[in-house]
Design a protein around this motif. Sequence first.
Motif, PDB file in Angstrom:
ATOM      1  N   CYS A 121      22.425  15.427  33.054  1.00 43.63           N
ATOM      2  CA  CYS A 121      23.219  14.565  33.924  1.00 43.63           C
ATOM      3  C   CYS A 121      23.209  15.132  35.336  1.00 43.63           C
ATOM      4  CB  CYS A 121      24.660  14.446  33.416  1.00 43.63           C
ATOM      5  SG  CYS A 121      25.744  13.459  34.492  1.00 43.63           S
ATOM      6  N   MET A 164      21.158   9.963  34.126  1.00 41.78           N
ATOM      7  CA  MET A 164      21.455  10.592  32.842  1.00 41.78           C
ATOM      8  C   MET A 164      20.313  10.381  31.854  1.00 41.78           C
ATOM      9  SD  MET A 164      25.321   9.023  32.671  1.00 41.78           S
ATOM     10  CE  MET A 164      24.707   7.443  33.292  1.00 41.78           C
ATOM     11  N   SER A 186      32.977  12.095  31.348  1.00 39.68           N
ATOM     12  CA  SER A 186      31.600  12.549  31.510  1.00 39.68           C
ATOM     13  C   SER A 186      31.513  14.074  31.544  1.00 39.68           C
ATOM     14  CB  SER A 186      31.004  11.953  32.787  1.00 39.68           C
ATOM     15  OG  SER A 186      31.598  12.510  33.947  1.00 39.68           O
ATOM     16  N   GLN A 193      24.591  19.964  33.281  1.00 45.83           N
ATOM     17  CA  GLN A 193      24.858  19.008  34.349  1.00 45.83           C
ATOM     18  C   GLN A 193      24.719  19.712  35.690  1.00 45.83           C
ATOM     19  OE1 GLN A 193      28.305  16.439  33.955  1.00 45.83           O
ATOM     20  NE2 GLN A 193      28.507  16.892  31.771  1.00 45.83           N
TER      21      GLN A 193
END
Length: 315
Positions: A121, A164, A186, A193
């Motif tokens: 992400c 993503m 999220s 991430q």
Amino acid sequence: MSSMTRKLSIVTTLYRSMDTIDEFIQRALAAGEAVSDDIEIVIVDDGSPDGSANIVRNWVERDARISLLCLSRNFGHHKAMLVGLEHAQGDLIFLIDSDLEEPPELLSEMAQVLRGKAVDCLYGLQERRKGGRMERISGHLFYWLFSALSEVRLPQNVSTMRLMTRRYVSALLKFRDKNPVFVPLSMLVGYPQASFPFVKASTSDTTYSLGRRIALTTLAITTFSAKPLILMLCFSLMMAFLGIVYGGFVVVRALIGPVQDGWASLMAVVVFFFSLNAVFTGLMGLYVKQILEEVKDRPRSIIQDIYSKRNSSET
């Protein structure tokens, strides 16, 4: 696998987007074609009261890569985004607002960064917060309160725009909160991430009024943290201890000397504690409301119509 062979989904929502949606689709298609030769645009109409959906329907008739999901009413931005993610079929999913404050052209650079950093992400991070003084103050206040009261850590000025992977989105959709707050959810997903700094344009007035910002802050805190309840308990225990000490002091003073008339101070203390009790009761009510919403198990959103030439279906 090369990025040009991976299916790409671009997901966005509509709400009073009539002035920007036509240009958004043109730019999003161009940005997507630079990243993948297999793209789709999933657009969710969140009960928009203007003609945004009609513009998208015309695009659907001309381009099979575009699909429109019309919700039965306005369910809210965060629920609409999740509906779009549920219907996205890509190996990479690009979530972005259609108001053009986040340029779709960032997709190409974000795809390169996603591959280079090997993350699942890549979320947008505003280099400086846009908007007027009240919007900036309310934004900073939200992040301060949420960071102070929640176990989830949010980056300052994080955006909903993000690129993503499929496995990340599949994990995100396992959360079935009836009143979802997208960004904290999220972060709870986990997986590698990374942030992507960008400058957010200010092309239109925000649809998030002060009242909606307060409601979102309250929902986020009561959904992702029990700290207010813990603080309330600690404060109550402290006040109870002080009350016992003061009560003992009053008794001792009454035994050793004359008692002075203290009606005004007594009323001040009574009003203070009744007000405090009202605040605590209201806070408890917010948590009870969240529990009630979850146990009702009502649908998070309802799709009224789907327009898509790809599936040759219109419901």
